[in-house]
Design an enzyme around this catalytic site. Structure first.
Site, short mmCIF file in Angstrom:
data_model
loop_
_atom_site.label_atom_id
_atom_site.label_comp_id
_atom_site.label_asym_id
_atom_site.label_seq_id
_atom_site.Cartn_x
_atom_site.Cartn_y
_atom_site.Cartn_z
CD GLU A 102 97.70 51.82 12.81
OE1 GLU A 102 96.72 52.06 12.07
OE2 GLU A 102 97.59 51.69 14.03
CB THR A 158 94.29 59.00 15.59
OG1 THR A 158 93.37 57.93 15.80
CG2 THR A 158 95.64 58.58 16.11
P1 ADP Z 1 91.30 53.62 15.53
O1 ADP Z 1 92.03 54.23 16.68
O2 ADP Z 1 90.04 52.95 15.99
O3 ADP Z 1 92.17 52.75 14.68
P2 ADP Z 1 91.83 55.73 13.79
O4 ADP Z 1 91.27 57.09 13.97
O5 ADP Z 1 93.25 55.48 14.09
O6 ADP Z 1 90.87 54.75 14.59
O7 ADP Z 1 91.62 55.24 12.29
C1 ADP Z 1 90.47 55.45 11.62
C2 ADP Z 1 90.78 56.27 10.36
O8 ADP Z 1 91.37 55.42 9.35
C3 ADP Z 1 89.51 56.83 9.79
O9 ADP Z 1 89.79 58.12 9.29
C4 ADP Z 1 89.20 55.88 8.65
O10 ADP Z 1 88.48 56.50 7.59
C5 ADP Z 1 90.59 55.48 8.16
N1 ADP Z 1 90.57 54.15 7.51
C6 ADP Z 1 90.90 53.89 6.23
N2 ADP Z 1 90.75 52.57 5.96
C7 ADP Z 1 90.30 51.99 7.09
C8 ADP Z 1 89.95 50.65 7.44
N3 ADP Z 1 90.01 49.65 6.57
N4 ADP Z 1 89.54 50.43 8.70
C9 ADP Z 1 89.45 51.43 9.60
N5 ADP Z 1 89.77 52.71 9.34
C10 ADP Z 1 90.19 53.00 8.09
#
Ligand code: ADP
Length: 315
Positions: free
Chosen positions: A136, A188
């Site tokens: 995270e 986010t």
């Molecule tokens: P969500 O709220 O759906 O989790 P976030 O914005 O918190 O979405 O997270 C997505 C971010 O994390 C994107 O920038 C994405 O490129 C990065 N990221 C890196 N690895 C992963 C992964 N395995 N799965 C999802 N997001 C990833």
């Protein structure tokens, strides 16, 4: 319970559920796991030490272990495992990144749940949450557990504290969850940046009344109290500005009989809770109508709370 470490080449498949963080008034402290959608991950124990992320997702996620949330979480786990070990990770990403449905948490949690299985289950669920919080941090810049904890424990969780970790599993009456994911981008990090850093005492009093009411409503199976407490006077008024159609969806869903709901995580997804399935389906119709009229593409889910959390399906 600890078992033997699996032999090199062994693999496991994990289903890692989407999660709704915050649950309206519980910013950063409440979260809930959903039955749909779920990511499917395959993790293989390799003879060669290191983390190898396969380039097979359609979202162009980074493959460098320290940039992919699955890799960052596994690196944290390996630091405590100490013995040289390697994992090959393949992610079938069904929860779209940036949806507000815990896409990053599903990969982080799924990776460490799978690794723990392959290593013979030496770690507790709380350890796994601690490792996955490193994912995270990669996704949003801060360690938070409101998606990770429900993804690993299942159900609804209260994260009373992160440092030290204090996770409380809550019970709740049966509820349907209707979700709409308008296909717009809300990062986010942006959704965090627009928040005011200070809170008026009057608003804080309302908010903690609502959080206490919501938790009590869950524990006492009191649908009316749940509905009354699904109110956020601090975060939602600021963040909802980033989501076209939000006010309409919320008002019309409640008119259709929903208990209430709000932004899922940092958005743009919106979720609504309902006591009955027919109401949850009526809420879906409302969401479809709002976003069709706005001309914004969207995806909807009518689902329920997932009480299992991330689980291994093949060993
Ligand atoms: P969500 O709220 O759906 O989790 P976030 O914005 O918190 O979405 O997270 C997505 C971010 O994390 C994107 O920038 C994405 O490129 C990065 N990221 C890196 N690895 C992963 C992964 N395995 N799965 C999802 N997001 C990833």
């Amino acid at each position: 319970m600890a078992n033997d470490i699996k032999s090199p080449g062994s693999s496991v498949q994990v289903l890692a559920p989407a999660t709704v963080a915050n649950l309206v008034c519980g910013f950063d402290v409440l979260g809930m796991a959903l039955q749909q959608p779920q990511d499917v991950m395959t993790v293989r124990l390799t003879e060669k030490p290191g983390i190898f992320i396969q380039k097979d997702d359609v979202y162009n996620l980074p493959v460098e272990p320290e940039k992919n949330v699955a890799g960052a979480s596994l690196l944290a786990l390996m630091e405590e495992w100490k013995a040289p070990v390697g994992f090959e990770v393949s992610i079938d990403k069904r929860i779209k990144p940036g949806s507000g449905l815990g896409s990053s948490a599903a990969s982080s949690a799924g990776a460490v749940v799978a690794a723990n299985h392959l290593l013979g289950s030496p770690f507790t669920k709380e350890d796994l949450v601690r490792f996955a919080m490193n994912g995270e941090k990669v996704a949003s810049g801060v360690k938070h557990a409101d998606n990770i904890a429900p993804c690993i424990y299942g159900g609804i969780t209260l994260i009373r504290s992160i440092f030290p970790l204090d996770i409380v599993q809550l019970t709740a009456p049966p509820m349907y969850v209707t979700v709409v994911h308008p296909q717009i981008e809300v990062r986010t990090s942006d959704a965090r940046q627009i928040l005011r850093k200070e809170v008026q005492l009057k608003a804080a009093i309302k908010q903690w009344g609502n959080i206490a009411g919501l938790v009590t409503g869950f524990l006492k199976n009191d649908y009316d109290l749940i509905g009354r407490s699904l109110e956020d006077v601090i975060i939602e008024p600021v963040r909802s500005i980033l989501i076209p159609g939000f006010d309409d969806v919320k008002k019309r869903s409640k008119d259709a009989g929903a208990l209430g709901g709000g932004i899922s995580g940092s958005g743009p997804s919106i979720f609504m809770l309902s006591k009955e399935e027919y109401v949850a389906k009526g809420v879906e119709d409302v969401m479809i109508d709002v976003y069709t009229r706005l001309g914004i593409e969207f995806k909807t889910y009518v689902t329920m709370i997932n009480y299992e959390g991330a689980k291994c399906i093949i060993s």
